[in-house]
Design a protein around this motif. Structure first.
Motif, PDB file in Angstrom:
ATOM      1  N   THR A 111      47.031  47.408  50.259  1.00 24.32           N
ATOM      2  CA  THR A 111      48.277  46.828  49.750  1.00 24.32           C
ATOM      3  C   THR A 111      47.979  45.798  48.681  1.00 24.32           C
ATOM      4  N   VAL A 112      46.999  44.944  48.925  1.00 25.58           N
ATOM      5  CA  VAL A 112      46.611  43.938  47.936  1.00 25.58           C
ATOM      6  C   VAL A 112      46.251  44.618  46.611  1.00 25.58           C
ATOM      7  N   ASP A 113      45.437  45.653  46.671  1.00 24.31           N
ATOM      8  CA  ASP A 113      45.024  46.349  45.447  1.00 24.31           C
ATOM      9  C   ASP A 113      46.211  47.013  44.751  1.00 24.31           C
ATOM     10  N   LEU A 114      47.075  47.661  45.510  1.00 26.74           N
ATOM     11  CA  LEU A 114      48.224  48.347  44.923  1.00 26.74           C
ATOM     12  C   LEU A 114      49.226  47.379  44.298  1.00 26.74           C
ATOM     13  N   VAL A 115      49.496  46.291  44.992  1.00 28.32           N
ATOM     14  CA  VAL A 115      50.446  45.305  44.472  1.00 28.32           C
ATOM     15  C   VAL A 115      49.851  44.591  43.263  1.00 28.32           C
ATOM     16  N   THR A 116      48.566  44.275  43.323  1.00 27.52           N
ATOM     17  CA  THR A 116      47.915  43.649  42.171  1.00 27.52           C
ATOM     18  C   THR A 116      47.980  44.571  40.959  1.00 27.52           C
ATOM     19  N   VAL A 158      47.402  37.207  44.669  1.00 23.95           N
ATOM     20  CA  VAL A 158      47.332  38.342  45.587  1.00 23.95           C
ATOM     21  C   VAL A 158      45.955  38.983  45.509  1.00 23.95           C
ATOM     22  N   GLY A 159      45.486  39.226  44.293  1.00 25.46           N
ATOM     23  CA  GLY A 159      44.208  39.904  44.103  1.00 25.46           C
ATOM     24  C   GLY A 159      43.020  39.147  44.658  1.00 25.46           C
ATOM     25  N   ALA A 160      43.122  37.832  44.726  1.00 23.13           N
ATOM     26  CA  ALA A 160      42.017  37.010  45.247  1.00 23.13           C
ATOM     27  C   ALA A 160      41.687  37.361  46.695  1.00 23.13           C
ATOM     28  N   GLU A 161      42.654  37.917  47.397  1.00 21.75           N
ATOM     29  CA  GLU A 161      42.452  38.296  48.804  1.00 21.75           C
ATOM     30  C   GLU A 161      41.292  39.287  48.968  1.00 21.75           C
ATOM     31  N   ASN A 162      41.105  40.174  47.999  1.00 26.63           N
ATOM     32  CA  ASN A 162      40.058  41.197  48.100  1.00 26.63           C
ATOM     33  C   ASN A 162      38.824  40.901  47.249  1.00 26.63           C
TER      34      ASN A 162
END
Length: 175
Positions: A111-116, A158-162
Motif C-alpha cells: 500500500t505504501v508503494d502504491l500510494v507513493t 508515506v514513502g519513508a515507511e518502506n
C-alpha cells in the motif's frame, strides 16, 4: 481586454479573464488526478492490512482530505476562469493518469508503494502542466505550487515507511 455590457444597468464593464483550451485541458487533468487520488486513498484506507495498519490507515485519511480539498480548489479556480470542470466518475476513470489500485486487501508495505506512486503521478501532472499554466495565468500557477508542495511532502512521508536508510532509491542528495 474585451468589454461587455452589464444587462441590468446598461454600463460597460471589463470582461473577465478567460482561460485557453490548453489551460482548460491542463486543469481538467489536474482535477481528474486529484479526484482519483482521493478515491484511491479511500480504497487503500478500507483495504490495507498488516504491520503498522493503524498509522497508515490514519495517514491515508490525511491524503484523502488533502486530495479532496485540492480537487475542489482546482474546480473552483476552473470556474473562476470560465472553465467547466468535469468530475464525473466516467471522466475520472477515462482520463486519470494514476496507476490502478487493487480491489482486494493490500499489505501495508505494498500500500505504501502504491500510494507513493499515485502521489508521484499527481506531482508529475502538476510539474508537466505548470509552465504552460504559469505563462497564461500566474495566479493559477501559484495554486499548483501549493498542491505540488503538499503532494510531494505526503509522498515523502508515506514513502519513508518502506525506505532503508542510505540504501533506498532515490538516494538523498547531501548539501
Amino acid at each position: 481586454m474585451a468589454k461587455t455590457t452589464n444587462r441590468e444597468k446598461s454600463r460597460t464593464v471589463e470582461a473577465p479573464f478567460q482561460a485557453s483550451k490548453q489551460m482548460a485541458d491542463h486543469l481538467q487533468q489536474m482535477h481528474v488526478d486529484l479526484i482519483d487520488l482521493h478515491l484511491l486513498g479511500k480504497q487503500a484506507h478500507w483495504n490495507v492490512v498488516g504491520k503498522n495498519f493503524r498509522d497508515l490507515h490514519l495517514q491515508l485519511d490525511e491524503i484523502v482530505e488533502a486530495a479532496r480539498g485540492f480537487s475542489d480548489d482546482v474546480a473552483e479556480r476552473m470556474r473562476a476562469v470560465s472553465i467547466t470542470p468535469d468530475g464525473r466518475a466516467a471522466t475520472v476513470a477515462e482520463r486519470s493518469s494514476l496507476p490502478e489500485f487493487p480491489s482486494d486487501e493490500v499489505d501495508t508495505a505494498e500500500t505504501v508503494d502504491l500510494v507513493t506512486s499515485a502521489l508521484h503521478a499527481v506531482a508529475a501532472t502538476a510539474r508537466r502542466i505548470h509552465d504552460d499554466v504559469d505563462e497564461e495565468d500566474p495566479t493559477t500557477a501559484d495554486m499548483l505550487h501549493a498542491i505540488l508542495e503538499r503532494v510531494e511532502q505526503l509522498a515523502w512521508m508515506v514513502g519513508a515507511e518502506n525506505r532503508i536508510a542510505n540504501r533506498s532509491i532515490p538516494r538523498p542528495v547531501h548539501a
